[in-house]
Design a protein around this motif. Structure first.
Motif, PDB file in Angstrom:
ATOM      1  N   ARG A   1       1.320   5.694  -6.957  1.00  0.00           N
ATOM      2  CA  ARG A   1       2.371   6.695  -7.154  1.00  0.00           C
ATOM      3  C   ARG A   1       3.061   6.267  -8.366  1.00  0.00           C
ATOM      4  O   ARG A   1       4.011   5.198  -8.233  1.00  0.00           O
ATOM      5  CB  ARG A   1       2.987   6.969  -5.832  1.00  0.00           C
TER       6      ARG A   1
ATOM      7  N   ASP B   1      -0.942   6.846  -2.944  1.00  0.00           N
ATOM      8  CA  ASP B   1      -1.223   8.042  -2.437  1.00  0.00           C
ATOM      9  C   ASP B   1      -2.316   8.265  -1.367  1.00  0.00           C
ATOM     10  O   ASP B   1      -2.978   7.216  -1.126  1.00  0.00           O
ATOM     11  CB  ASP B   1      -1.048   9.425  -3.373  1.00  0.00           C
ATOM     12  N   ALA B   2      -2.618   9.296  -0.556  1.00  0.00           N
ATOM     13  CA  ALA B   2      -3.494   9.474   0.136  1.00  0.00           C
ATOM     14  C   ALA B   2      -5.024   9.253  -0.419  1.00  0.00           C
ATOM     15  O   ALA B   2      -5.981   8.683   0.277  1.00  0.00           O
ATOM     16  CB  ALA B   2      -3.422  10.938   0.874  1.00  0.00           C
ATOM     17  N   ALA B   3      -5.104   9.421  -1.444  1.00  0.00           N
ATOM     18  CA  ALA B   3      -6.379   9.237  -2.347  1.00  0.00           C
ATOM     19  C   ALA B   3      -6.412   7.676  -2.586  1.00  0.00           C
ATOM     20  O   ALA B   3      -7.619   7.456  -3.450  1.00  0.00           O
ATOM     21  CB  ALA B   3      -6.395  10.373  -3.411  1.00  0.00           C
TER      22      ALA B   3
ATOM     23  N   THR C   1       0.799  -1.327   0.131  1.00  0.00           N
ATOM     24  CA  THR C   1      -0.033  -0.149  -0.032  1.00  0.00           C
ATOM     25  C   THR C   1       0.836   1.167  -0.097  1.00  0.00           C
ATOM     26  O   THR C   1       0.262   2.367  -0.136  1.00  0.00           O
ATOM     27  CB  THR C   1      -0.921   0.093   1.084  1.00  0.00           C
TER      28      THR C   1
END
Length: 435
Positions: A351, A345-347, A341
């Motif tokens: 990446r 990215d945060a969304a 994971t």
């Protein structure tokens, strides 16, 4: 309204496949209330393109379906505009990587990804021109039905409708990023003649598709299952499994990806290399993104040109280049799985930079591994004699180029990865002129 891209890349006559894919699009638009953009990326000869254009023009209008037939001139104009707008230092090189002079299974799908961005689509659904649909109860079995039913749905909600679930609770909040099935019928790689001639030689050849460091027990199972798809069992009723989807269970003629995947990562643009278009399946698996496996399997068949004359030799080059690519690609796949994971990215989007680093490292791998693989293939083909021995001669004459090309392909992939976020952004504002 939700827009999706159903794409058919082709370099051969396939008017029937064009009609079939538009019928699948009409089914999706009718059943799910979406707008389906059918994108035919046509790299076939002039006569075949004319037949395809005539077939498209003759199709009845279907509510919610828009057909785009793009020849290579239209594709190049679009790609050039996007590459220039992206601000890339070498836009011409990027265009050549996306529309090369030769066959590239990854590049044709990358073009579909960028066209989908221009059209404002949320997903890409890919089919092939050498496959068709099963029938059940007098109707075609359309994979698009399951793709639209699950793709983009939050995994915890999708779980309620899936037949079975192996969902990791840690991924329950993420959307389903991939929906795919496999195929029935002929092997996806045309090696059945070798298996008939000499099963032991067949095993030695197919073993080249398995990474060298796999345990012997796994290797035997992978060899037995390689390129076989879903076997021969016909469709009788829907079955869906939600969870982390093994890449070997999906074929690229029967797959749908959300833009959170392909807007971040392209496919390797390697020329004349079968299997180069499966990279994103490994990325989704490595990042532990939710996926759905269904059983609306495509019917696979082989076109005659890969079995005779120059077409046979060209296919052997593509197969050899795939075997040469296995060690480097496996290194990247292993690296992605190890990062898990952390690739997101945060969304929850992949990446790009995290994967680019892995690809660059793999490009500098041991060249002796490729040489050993070519030696195994050479001995196997010569043991078969006949046209297989002639194929061995053909590959031996290209040995240096094949080995150098394997490294260059990974370096090119790293270049495309570096440029990809800017390219996808530029494509969203690039005009698309269709034929």
């Amino acid at each position: 309204m939700r827009r999706v891209c159903l794409t058919l890349p082709t370099n051969r006559p396939c008017a029937g496949a064009v009609a079939d894919i538009v019928a699948e699009a009409a089914h999706g638009a009718r059943e799910f209330g979406v707008e389906v953009h059918v994108v035919v990326l046509d790299s076939s000869d002039e006569a075949s393109r004319a037949v395809h254009r005539k077939a498209v023009d003759a199709l009845p209008e279907a509510p919610g379906v828009v057909v785009h037939h793009l020849d290579e001139d239209a594709q190049r104009a679009f790609l050039t505009g996007a590459a220039v707008r992206s601000g890339a230092a070498e836009p011409e090189r990027l265009v050549d990587l996306m529309l090369p002079d030769g066959v590239s299974y990854g590049a044709c799908t990358n073009r579909a990804f960028l066209v989908a961005e221009a059209l404002g689509c949320s997903s890409v659904h890919r089919r092939d021109s050498d496959s068709g649909y099963q029938e059940h109860a007098g109707a075609p079995v359309h994979p698009l039905h399951q793709e639209l039913a699950f793709l983009g749905e939050r995994a915890d909600r999708a779980k309620e409708r899936a037949t079975s679930s192996r969902l990791d609770p840690a991924s329950a909040h993420l959307p389903v990023a991939l929906v795919g099935g496999s195929f029935i019928g002929e092997m996806s790689v045309d090696l059945d003649e070798i298996r008939t001639l000499d099963p032991a030689v067949y095993e030695r050849v197919v073993t080249l598709s398995v990474p060298d460091d796999h345990p012997s027990l796994w290797r035997a199972r992978l060899v037995a299952d390689a390129f076989r798809g879903a076997g021969t069992e016909p469709f009788t009723a829907d079955r869906t499994t939600l969870g982390r989807l093994a890449p070997t269970r999906v074929d690229m003629c029967n797959v749908a990806l959300g833009r959170e995947v392909y807007a971040s990562l392209p496919l390797p643009p390697a020329r004349d290399t079968i299997g180069s278009d499966y990279f994103l399946l490994h990325a989704v698996h490595g990042a532990r993104l939710p996926a759905v496996l269904h059983n609306r399997h495509i019917v696979n068949h082989h076109t005659p040109e890969r079995r005779t004359g120059d077409g046979f030799l060209a296919y052997q080059v593509r197969l050899a280049k795939y075997f040469l690519a296995v060690p480097a690609l496996h290194a990247v796949h292993t690296g992605m799985a190890a990062r898990g994971t952390a690739l997101l990215d945060a969304a929850g989007h992949l990446r790009t930079s995290a994967v680019t680093d892995l690809v660059r490292d793999a490009a500098s791998g041991d060249p002796a591994a490729g040489a050993r693989r070519l030696d195994v293939l050479d001995r196997a083909y010569r043991a078969l004699g006949g046209r297989w021995a002639r194929a061995a001669d053909h590959l031996a004459g290209q040995r240096a180029d094949l080995l150098a090309g394997a490294r260059a392909d990974m370096e090119d992939f790293a270049v495309l990865l570096d440029a990809w976020p800017a390219l996808t952004g530029a494509s969203r504002n690039q005009e698309l002129v269709t034929t």
